[in-house]
Design a protein around this motif. Structure first.
Motif, PDB file in Angstrom:
ATOM      1  N   GLY A   1       0.785  -1.234   0.000  1.00 16.09           N
ATOM      2  CA  GLY A   1       0.000   0.000   0.000  1.00 16.09           C
ATOM      3  C   GLY A   1       0.806   1.267   0.000  1.00 16.09           C
ATOM      4  N   ARG A   2       2.111   1.180   0.339  1.00 21.66           N
ATOM      5  CA  ARG A   2       2.984   2.348   0.347  1.00 21.66           C
ATOM      6  C   ARG A   2       2.382   3.486   1.176  1.00 21.66           C
ATOM      7  N   SER A   3       2.223   4.660   0.585  1.00 17.30           N
ATOM      8  CA  SER A   3       1.779   5.825   1.357  1.00 17.30           C
ATOM      9  C   SER A   3       0.317   5.733   1.789  1.00 17.30           C
ATOM     10  N   ASP A   4      -0.438   4.774   1.228  1.00 17.84           N
ATOM     11  CA  ASP A   4      -1.839   4.651   1.603  1.00 17.84           C
ATOM     12  C   ASP A   4      -2.032   3.929   2.929  1.00 17.84           C
ATOM     13  N   THR A   5      -0.974   3.307   3.474  1.00 16.81           N
ATOM     14  CA  THR A   5      -1.094   2.593   4.734  1.00 16.81           C
ATOM     15  C   THR A   5      -0.905   3.544   5.909  1.00 16.81           C
ATOM     16  N   THR A   6      -1.505   3.217   7.037  1.00 10.98           N
ATOM     17  CA  THR A   6      -1.327   4.017   8.242  1.00 10.98           C
ATOM     18  C   THR A   6       0.051   3.730   8.839  1.00 10.98           C
ATOM     19  N   TRP A   7       0.512   4.621   9.727  1.00  6.91           N
ATOM     20  CA  TRP A   7       1.802   4.427  10.364  1.00  6.91           C
ATOM     21  C   TRP A   7       1.796   3.150  11.200  1.00  6.91           C
ATOM     22  N   GLU A   8       0.706   2.897  11.916  1.00  5.17           N
ATOM     23  CA  GLU A   8       0.619   1.685  12.736  1.00  5.17           C
ATOM     24  C   GLU A   8       0.729   0.430  11.867  1.00  5.17           C
ATOM     25  N   GLU A   9       0.045   0.420  10.720  1.00  4.91           N
ATOM     26  CA  GLU A   9       0.091  -0.728   9.838  1.00  4.91           C
ATOM     27  C   GLU A   9       1.469  -0.862   9.204  1.00  4.91           C
ATOM     28  N   ALA A  10       2.096   0.259   8.866  1.00  2.00           N
ATOM     29  CA  ALA A  10       3.440   0.215   8.279  1.00  2.00           C
ATOM     30  C   ALA A  10       4.440  -0.383   9.263  1.00  2.00           C
ATOM     31  N   VAL A  11       4.353   0.004  10.535  1.00  2.00           N
ATOM     32  CA  VAL A  11       5.246  -0.550  11.558  1.00  2.00           C
ATOM     33  C   VAL A  11       5.000  -2.047  11.718  1.00  2.00           C
ATOM     34  N   ARG A  12       3.724  -2.451  11.719  1.00  2.00           N
ATOM     35  CA  ARG A  12       3.404  -3.874  11.860  1.00  2.00           C
ATOM     36  C   ARG A  12       4.004  -4.684  10.716  1.00  2.00           C
ATOM     37  N   LEU A  13       3.888  -4.173   9.490  1.00  2.18           N
ATOM     38  CA  LEU A  13       4.430  -4.881   8.333  1.00  2.18           C
ATOM     39  C   LEU A  13       5.950  -4.967   8.396  1.00  2.18           C
ATOM     40  N   ASP A  14       6.590  -3.871   8.805  1.00  2.00           N
ATOM     41  CA  ASP A  14       8.046  -3.882   8.915  1.00  2.00           C
ATOM     42  C   ASP A  14       8.520  -4.862   9.985  1.00  2.00           C
ATOM     43  N   LEU A  15       7.830  -4.901  11.115  1.00  2.00           N
ATOM     44  CA  LEU A  15       8.206  -5.825  12.184  1.00  2.00           C
ATOM     45  C   LEU A  15       7.992  -7.265  11.756  1.00  2.00           C
ATOM     46  N   TYR A  16       6.934  -7.508  10.968  1.00  2.00           N
ATOM     47  CA  TYR A  16       6.698  -8.855  10.461  1.00  2.00           C
ATOM     48  C   TYR A  16       7.868  -9.279   9.569  1.00  2.00           C
ATOM     49  N   TYR A  17       8.333  -8.354   8.746  1.00  2.00           N
ATOM     50  CA  TYR A  17       9.474  -8.676   7.877  1.00  2.00           C
ATOM     51  C   TYR A  17      10.719  -8.970   8.703  1.00  2.00           C
ATOM     52  N   VAL A  18      10.991  -8.141   9.700  1.00  2.00           N
ATOM     53  CA  VAL A  18      12.184  -8.328  10.528  1.00  2.00           C
ATOM     54  C   VAL A  18      12.166  -9.705  11.189  1.00  2.00           C
ATOM     55  N   ASP A  19      11.015 -10.112  11.676  1.00  2.00           N
ATOM     56  CA  ASP A  19      10.918 -11.372  12.419  1.00  2.00           C
ATOM     57  C   ASP A  19      10.863 -12.604  11.520  1.00  2.00           C
TER      58      ASP A  19
END
Length: 490
Positions: free
Chosen positions: A447-465
């Motif tokens: 979603g890039r810029s269409d995602t909320t900050w909370e959702e962006a953090v969740r996606l990034d943390l999912y990738y890290v883990d």
């Protein structure tokens, strides 16, 4: 009692077949389509081998004999081994990489089977021809299955068919969380149709739920009433010993699927293993792999691909640089401090997409910020140049970050580097810094810029883990589609 039938918990059940077919039937025509496509792929692979090697007598290929078995025996062998490796298992179709892994595994089995058969029957076959036939079939098969999956996802999104109609069972908080997760990805094929609560809740709260809510009902009867074919047990609904087992007994022979959504979230399958102890299935969660051989391979792939990318894109870089200079005099590149791996700062390379006085004009636009996070975002930002809008929409402005990848400051795939101070990363968001930031990532393809900050953090943390080389390749592939669609880029 007839010896061919037994009773389990009062449900008559045939030993040789199910007493009732599964209620979810979308997978049957889909599997038939896959069988046809796989057979066609195997035939195409054999045809490729025959046409490629028939003029090369030095290979020792007995073409007439090979042609006799290539279009019947070899494709049938493919289908048998695909079935044996679970490539037609309905639980693995339409989502995840496991389906494709099983296809590759079947390809290895086909190659081994043909080699052993040729040796056992003393058949003269060229190793190169057999290898071409099997690898060609494998490539065709993966392509055709990928297209079939895209068609399935399109049907699920647009027509709302080929889904598992799901009854969620648990507390309101747990079921709503699962509802949010599965509806976020309609391609997954789970369509919640109702909720059965295991605890009480006010009528006002129930009225806010987007699907019907029931309490104190017989689950089996409710499944048929709402037209569900799957029951999802959410969180603590399965915590009472014996209840889940009794429900599974009740469902025997009913054609209803039973799935369990445990309370652990955002952990990918490869990190979860079941360890049964005295009949108690324990979920063992592995630690994220943030070092080792896989990380070295990722770094090597990043550097090699970045160097090759810069060399190949030099003409495009020159054209973009000229267009920027013509549009607005000033520097071609924009360099800004970003927070990288383990909190280290670096300067990111980007093509300049704004007028040179953009920073001074920012103060007058703060109230128009459309982002809820650390970034300032406006769909119609007046500071962006005409060529800059095109570069942002096409993501060409990000290409100079290949320089950062070569320098080891960034990776091809990872959380996006943010123009924030190290102190801005508090709580779970700080975990993003455990890996190198990336040119693209799960946030960008979701979603890039269409995602909320909370959702962006969740996606990034999912990738890290849950990162892996295969996951990186999948994200890079998805990035191509997102870039061409220009989704969420501004």
């Amino acid at each position: 009692m007839n010896g061919a039938r037994k009773k389990y918990n009062g449900v008559t059940r045939s030993v040789w077949m199910r007493t009732r077919p599964r209620l979810a039937r979308w997978h049957r025509p889909y599997i038939m389509v896959l069988i046809v496509l796989d057979y066609a792929a195997a035939v195409l692979g054999s045809y490729t081998a025959v046409t490629w090697w028939e003029t090369r007598a030095s290979t020792g290929l007995n073409v007439p004999f090979f042609a006799e078995i290539a279009y019947v025996a070899l494709p049938v062998c493919w289908l048998i081994l695909l079935w044996g490796n679970g490539a037609y298992d309905r639980r693995r179709l339409g989502i995840g990489a496991d389906e494709f892994k099983r296809v590759v595994r079947a390809g290895v089995a086909v190659l081994a089977t043909v080699s052993v058969a040729a040796f056992g029957f003393r058949v003269l076959l060229s190793r190169w021809s057999v290898l071409t036939a099997v690898l060609g079939a494998l490539v065709y098969m993966l392509i055709l299955r990928g297209l079939a999956r895209r068609a399935l996802h399109s049907v699920r999104r647009r027509i709302r068919h080929a889904n598992h109609r799901t009854l969620l069972v648990g507390t309101l908080q747990e079921t709503l969380y699962v509802y949010k997760i599965v509806t976020r990805s309609p391609a997954a094929g789970l369509q919640p149709v109702a909720i059965h609560l295991t605890d009480g809740v006010s009528a006002a709260r129930r009225a806010q739920v987007p699907i019907p809510v029931y309490t104190n009902r017989n689950i089996i009867g409710l499944v048929h009433e709402v037209g569900a074919d799957t029951i999802a047990i959410c969180g603590s609904a399965n915590s009472e010993p014996g209840k889940l087992r009794e429900l599974a007994w009740e469902l025997e022979g009913s054609g209803v699927d039973l799935v369990v959504a445990p309370q652990i979230t955002d952990i990918a399958g490869p990190r979860v293993h079941i360890r049964p102890i005295e009949g108690l299935p324990l979920l063992h969660v592995e630690e994220p792999t943030l070092s080792g051989v896989s990380l070295l391979a990722k770094n090597a792939m990043d550097r090699i691909c970045a160097i090759l990318g810069v060399i190949a894109l030099l003409p495009i870089f020159a054209i973009i640089a000229l267009a920027i200079k013509i549009t607005d005099p000033g520097p071609v590149f924009f360099r800004q401090k970003r927070i990288g791996h383990e909190g280290r700062t670096f300067r990111v390379w980007k093509f300049r997409t704004m007028y040179t006085d953009a920073e001074e004009r920012l103060a007058t636009l703060v109230d128009l910020n459309e982002s809820d996070g650390l970034l300032f975002k406006m769909k119609d930002d007046p500071r962006v140049t005409p060529i800059g809008r095109f570069l942002r929409a096409s993501s060409l402005d990000e290409l100079p970050q290949l320089i950062n990848v070569i320098l080891g400051e960034m990776s091809l795939v990872g959380p996006r580097p943010l123009p924030a101070g190290d102190d801005d990363f508090e709580g779970p968001a700080r975990r993003r810094l455990l890996v190198r930031p990336g040119m693209t990532g799960l946030w960008q393809v979701s979603g890039r810029s269409d995602t909320t900050w909370e959702e962006a953090v969740r996606l990034d943390l999912y990738y890290v883990d849950n990162w892996s080389l295969a996951y990186d390749l999948a994200i890079l592939w998805r990035t191509v589609g997102v870039v061409f669609a220009r989704k969420g880029a501004y």
